[in-house]
Write an enzyme that holds these catalytic residues in place. Structure first.
Site, PDB file in Angstrom:
ATOM      1  N   TRP A   1      -2.099  -3.257   5.530  1.00  8.44           N
ATOM      2  CA  TRP A   1      -2.004  -4.537   4.865  1.00  8.44           C
ATOM      3  C   TRP A   1      -0.520  -4.887   4.377  1.00  8.44           C
ATOM      4  O   TRP A   1      -0.381  -5.910   3.883  1.00  8.44           O
ATOM      5  CB  TRP A   1      -2.933  -4.423   3.789  1.00  8.44           C
ATOM      6  N   ASP A   2       0.286  -3.830   4.333  1.00  7.76           N
ATOM      7  CA  ASP A   2       1.659  -3.947   3.592  1.00  7.76           C
ATOM      8  C   ASP A   2       2.255  -4.987   4.385  1.00  7.76           C
ATOM      9  O   ASP A   2       3.210  -6.038   3.896  1.00  7.76           O
ATOM     10  CB  ASP A   2       2.417  -2.858   4.132  1.00  7.76           C
TER      11      ASP A   2
ATOM     12  N   GLU B   1      -6.807   2.562  -4.716  1.00  2.00           N
ATOM     13  CA  GLU B   1      -7.504   3.576  -3.927  1.00  2.00           C
ATOM     14  C   GLU B   1      -8.027   4.600  -4.616  1.00  2.00           C
ATOM     15  O   GLU B   1      -8.644   5.688  -4.202  1.00  2.00           O
ATOM     16  CB  GLU B   1      -6.450   3.957  -2.829  1.00  2.00           C
TER      17      GLU B   1
ATOM     18  N   LYS C   1      -4.883   2.565  -9.643  1.00  2.00           N
ATOM     19  CA  LYS C   1      -3.612   3.255  -8.803  1.00  2.00           C
ATOM     20  C   LYS C   1      -2.395   2.323  -8.800  1.00  2.00           C
ATOM     21  O   LYS C   1      -1.250   2.484  -8.912  1.00  2.00           O
ATOM     22  CB  LYS C   1      -4.064   3.752  -7.477  1.00  2.00           C
ATOM     23  N   GLN C   2      -2.746   0.896  -8.401  1.00  2.99           N
ATOM     24  CA  GLN C   2      -1.846  -0.258  -8.225  1.00  2.99           C
ATOM     25  C   GLN C   2      -2.427  -1.670  -8.664  1.00  2.99           C
ATOM     26  O   GLN C   2      -3.409  -1.518  -9.081  1.00  2.99           O
ATOM     27  CB  GLN C   2      -1.280  -0.100  -6.914  1.00  2.99           C
TER      28      GLN C   2
END
Ligand SMILES: *[C@@H]1O[C@H](CO)[C@@H](O)[C@H](O)[C@H]1NC(C)=O
Ligand SMILES: *[C@@H]1O[C@H](CO)[C@@H](O)[C@H](O)[C@H]1NC(C)=O
Ligand SMILES: *[C@@H]1O[C@H](CO)[C@@H](O)[C@H](O)[C@H]1NC(C)=O
Ligand SMILES: *[C@@H]1O[C@H](CO)[C@@H](O)[C@H](O)[C@H]1NC(C)=O
Ligand SMILES: *[C@@H]1O[C@H](CO)[C@@H](O)[C@H](O)[C@H]1NC(C)=O
Ligand SMILES: *[C@@H]1O[C@H](CO)[C@@H](O)[C@H](O)[C@H]1NC(C)=O
Ligand SMILES: *[C@@H]1O[C@H](CO)[C@@H](O)[C@H](O)[C@H]1NC(C)=O
Ligand SMILES: *[C@@H]1O[C@H](CO)[C@@H](O)[C@H](O)[C@H]1NC(C)=O
Ligand SMILES: *[C@@H]1O[C@H](CO)[C@@H](O)[C@H](O)[C@H]1NC(C)=O
Ligand SMILES: *[C@@H]1O[C@H](CO)[C@@H](O)[C@H](O)[C@H]1NC(C)=O
Length: 745
Positions: free
Chosen positions: A349-350, A479, A547-548
């Site tokens: 997906w980056d 994640e 996580k992010q």
């Protein structure tokens, strides 16, 4: 190592398998390999150049991970490395598939052992896309250039120029080292030496292992010029250039014709010119300049744009030998072999979520290439959906050559489903930015977004109690949570994906099932009325470690309509809750860019700039190479982070938002900056230059490039409307405004 410790080390899903590998190999080979250094820190080599677009050091870093890369979307290499990568050449079965390590025929060094160099420097000039080794000697100046040609994408070029200083006449001899070792774990090559002087070397062969049992291996052909052990400038000759070409292709005739074309341009003295012209044009069509003294930021911007665009096809494509682009990986095209921490060159997906948005703003043609890398694999995505019991198209979490799932570890392929929605969202942004329907009609674009909607239709479940559609057993972008219900990000991106086909259909006079919009309207979007914020998923408790950037992505990039209070609550709750960090401080750089954008939106500059600084703390000197974490760990050269950082510049400092029928702009000046200029911003077929100064903003249409769609534009600020004419600057106070088509339908 505990499971959570294991998780927090990896930034991304399948990284974990890689990390494990490193540890294992380390223990196994400890006796053999003296030093295994996992972190990449290059700050002992400061960049001495005061120009934003030149990164220069007198001492070449010892660590390979600090070295810059040159590339053109077809091929790329890390300077002075043993390996070349080609965008379409992978080797290995399923989860082992990775960019094949092609033995480099272009690894040439000028030897210093028998010479006294008065001054030496190594520099990357991103404006002309070239790495230089410059040497000053008593009697001469030497320049060695290394570049991946922008107009002949199958060519890697080494050029060495010796120029005599006035008043000298001696013969000047330089020794060269050319390291070429045809052995590779990924490709088998048969090497043929030149028969007569002037002939090239030749090798033919291919990869060893196909990605699936039924897919093909890749063929590989290389021609390269013989490299002598030394070069001599005869006495009486003022200067001379020696050119050493390497031509690499999956087709023998392409490799041969590229070599011949390179020779012709070399003989005409044009080879470097056509290359640097192409780069300069690309920059004129898309760059961000800062006037002022913030050199650190200016360099970070140039470096990020350079590394991302050198992993994409040249602008306008390669007119000689067009190629299909397979996508951009988190480590740039020169990285992504089978080694640890480089994600094997897989496409995540980056590509859509992190690299695509800034590229779309400046180079919609290159953004289109990224979208085509997905629609090209529509059938594989459909097969993947069918295999997992769904309808439509389920894009794999990781994709390489054939479009099948190549993520080596569970449960990402079955649970991290937002990827298909991320692709649909990128298509929506492309349509809003370019209104180009050829992607829909000629590149399977319409089929792709319909198939993604169909996938979500088959994935959602209707909950009778809630009287709404739910999506269960999901891994969100965060994640650390591997199976949750109703991830707010996933449900929102599914909602966008389900609405998109109707919009696309309206552009091309087609129709789509009404059911999709109905599901979208009745999708559960978790919201906590008491705290007025978006829980990351059903049952999320504030303070739970993530996580992010995840739920905060609703505000940007997804642009979900919410009150300023909710936006602020989301930003605050996911930063810290009751004094505890909620988002992992060691999370990836993009996270901080997204927090920064949120605070820019809310006009809290203090908060915005604090996060912004973290969004580009991952840069390694001297060449502006990025590591995945600020401590030097993880993937190198982390273009994903660069994408997130450039978004923080464009959508944070630039305050830009692409919407249906308008481009909003709201500029904040970065610290120590008098002017920030966005040159070559593309909107509805117009190339704009937007320049923010202390009190005012200048807007001008530079050009109406030959794109598929063109609108007449106007600038709207408050109650003022200013028509925009080609090459006529409109100046407005530095307050927010929008650029709109004069007559939207
Ligand atoms: C390309 O970069 C080199 C190194 O900075 C510079 O000397 C040269 O002038 C550049 N070429 C052009 C056309 O700007
Ligand atoms: C690249 O090659 C094409 C076709 O030969 C030519 O039209 C174009 O001008 C070249 N670009 C540059 C920058 O030289
Ligand atoms: C429906 O939603 C309710 C409330 O969230 C939940 O308790 C229940 O388990 C859901 N039912 C199904 C079948 O998912
Ligand atoms: C998600 O929903 C399903 C179906 O209602 C249920 O079986 C499962 O336990 C839920 N998972 C979580 C983590 O709540
Ligand atoms: C749109 O499609 C309909 C039916 O498919 C057709 O009758 C109509 O002429 C089309 N309109 C345009 C403008 O092409
Ligand atoms: C956003 O929500 C507000 C009220 O919450 C509403 O007035 C406005 O029309 C909405 N905007 C859009 C674009 O839906
Ligand atoms: C939260 O993260 C920041 C940034 O890394 C760090 O400085 C701070 O000490 C952390 N706070 C707590 C309570 O762990
Ligand atoms: C920015 O946010 C911080 C923390 O929430 C707050 O203390 C500060 O007053 C805010 N500044 C502005 C200008 O709103
Ligand atoms: C910039 O604008 C601010 C507010 O309008 C003003 O106070 C300041 O003097 C200006 N600075 C410069 C360098 O013009
Ligand atoms: C996009 O193009 C369509 C025709 O293909 C046109 O009807 C529509 O108005 C255009 N949209 C914008 C925003 O210009």
């Amino acid at each position: 190592m505990s499971f959570s410790g294991y998780l927090s080390r990896g930034i991304k899903a399948c990284k974990m398998a890689d990390t494990f590998h490193v540890v294992y190999l380390y223990i196994f080979f400890m006796a053999v390999i003296a030093v295994v250094k996992s972190d990449c820190l290059c700050n002992d080599y400061p960049d001495v150049s005061t120009k934003a677009y030149i990164f220069e050091t007198p001492t070449l870093p010892q660590e390979a991970c600090c070295m810059p890369t040159v590339g053109n979307g077809y091929l790329a290499t890390t300077v002075y490395s043993k390996v070349i990568h080609v965008n379409s050449i992978y080797n290995g079965r399923y989860g082992d598939s990775h960019r094949a390590k092609i033995p480099s025929t272009a690894d040439i060094h000028i030897d210093s052992k028998d010479k006294i160099f008065n001054k030496e420097s190594f520099l990357l000039n991103v404006i002309n896309g070239t790495f230089y080794h410059r040497i000053t000697m008593e009697t001469s100046n030497i320049e060695h250039r290394i570049y991946a040609h922008q107009n002949w994408t199958r060519l890697l070029v080494n050029e060495i120029l010796i120029s005599r200083k006035p008043g000298t006449s001696d013969e000047i001899t330089l020794s060269l080292t050319h390291k070429f070792n045809p052995k590779s774990e990924d490709v088998r090559l048969k090497v043929t030496a030149p028969k007569t002087k002037g002939d090239p070397w030749f090798s033919s062969g291919g990869t060893t292992t196909s990605e699936t049992p039924t897919s093909a291996t890749s063929a590989l052909y290389m021609y390269w010029d013989d490299v002598p052990r030394s070069l001599t400038l005869a006495s009486g000759v003022d200067s001379q250039v020696w050119t050493f070409l390497s031509a690499v292709s999956e087709s023998k005739s392409e490799a041969w014709q590229s070599l011949r074309a390179g020779w012709d341009e070399r003989d005409a003295g044009m080879l470097f010119h056509t290359h640097e012209n192409a780069w300069q044009h690309k920059w004129m069509d898309g760059k961000i300049d800062l006037d002022g003294t913030n050199l650190k930021l200016a360099k970070a911007i140039y470096g990020s744009m350079y590394y991302i665009t050198s992993s994409l096809p040249p602008q306008g494509g390669d007119v000689h030998f067009p190629f299909h682009f397979y996508g951009i990986n988190p480590g740039d095209l020169a990285h992504g072999g089978s080694g640890p921490d480089s994600y094997k060159g897989h496409i995540f997906w980056d590509q859509e979520t992190w690299m695509f948005p800034p590229i779309l703003m400046f180079h919609p043609d290159l953004a289109l290439e990224m979208l085509k890398s997905r629609s090209y694999h529509l059938q594989a995505a459909r097969d993947n959906a069918a295999k997992n019991g769904y309808r439509g198209a389920q894009y794999p979490w990781e994709m390489a050559f054939t479009g099948v799932e190549v993520c080596p570890a569970a449960p990402y392929p079955t649970n991290e489903l937002h990827i298909s929605g991320d692709i649909a969202f990128a298509v929506q942004q492309y349509l809003w930015a370019a209104n180009d329907t050829t992607f829909l009609e000629s590149n399977d674009g319409f089929e792709t977004i319909k198939s993604i909607a169909e996938f979500w239709e088959s994935k959602v479940e209707y909950n009778q109690t809630l009287k709404a559609y739910t999506i269960n057993n999901i891994m969100p972008p965060d994640e650390y949570h591997q199976s949750v219900n109703n991830s707010v990000y996933t449900n929102t991106i599914a909602q966008i994906s389900l609405r998109l086909p109707a919009y696309a259909a309206s552009l091309i006079n087609k129709s789509v099932p009404k059911k999709w919009a109905e599901i979208a309207d009745e999708m559960v979007i978790p919201f906590d009325h008491r705290l007025q914020y978006h829980p990351e998923f059903e049952g999320y408790i504030p303070g739970t470690f993530v996580k992010q950037a995840d739920a905060i992505l609703l505000g940007y990039p997804l642009m979900v309509n919410m009150t300023a209070d909710t936006r602020r609550n989301d930003l605050e709750i996911y930063e810290t809750f009751e004094g505890i960090n909620v988002t992992d401080p060691d999370g990836p750089a993009m996270t901080w860019g997204m927090f920064a954008i949120g605070w820019f939106e809310l006009k809290n500059l203090t908060k915005a700039e604090k996060h912004f600084a973290r969004s580009y703390a991952n840069i390694q000197q001297p060449f502006q190479v990025w590591t995945e974490t600020a401590t030097g760990a993880g993937a190198v050269n982390f273009v994903t982070g660069m994408g997130g950082f450039l978004q923080a510049v464009v959508f944070g400092y630039g305050g830009m938002r692409l919407q249906k029928n308008s481009l909003r702009v709201d500029i904040t000046l970065p610290p120590d900056t008098d002017t920030i200029t966005f040159r070559g911003l593309n909107y509805l077929g117009n190339s704009l230059c937007i320049s923010g100064k202390n009190d005012s903003v200048d807007v001008v249409i530079l050009d109406k490039p030959d794109l598929h769609f063109q609108a007449d534009l106007q600038l709207v600020q408050g109650s003022h409307v200013y028509p925009l004419y080609l090459k006529t600057t409109v100046t407005v106070p530095r307050l927010d405004f929008s650029i709109e088509p004069t007559s939207p339908q």
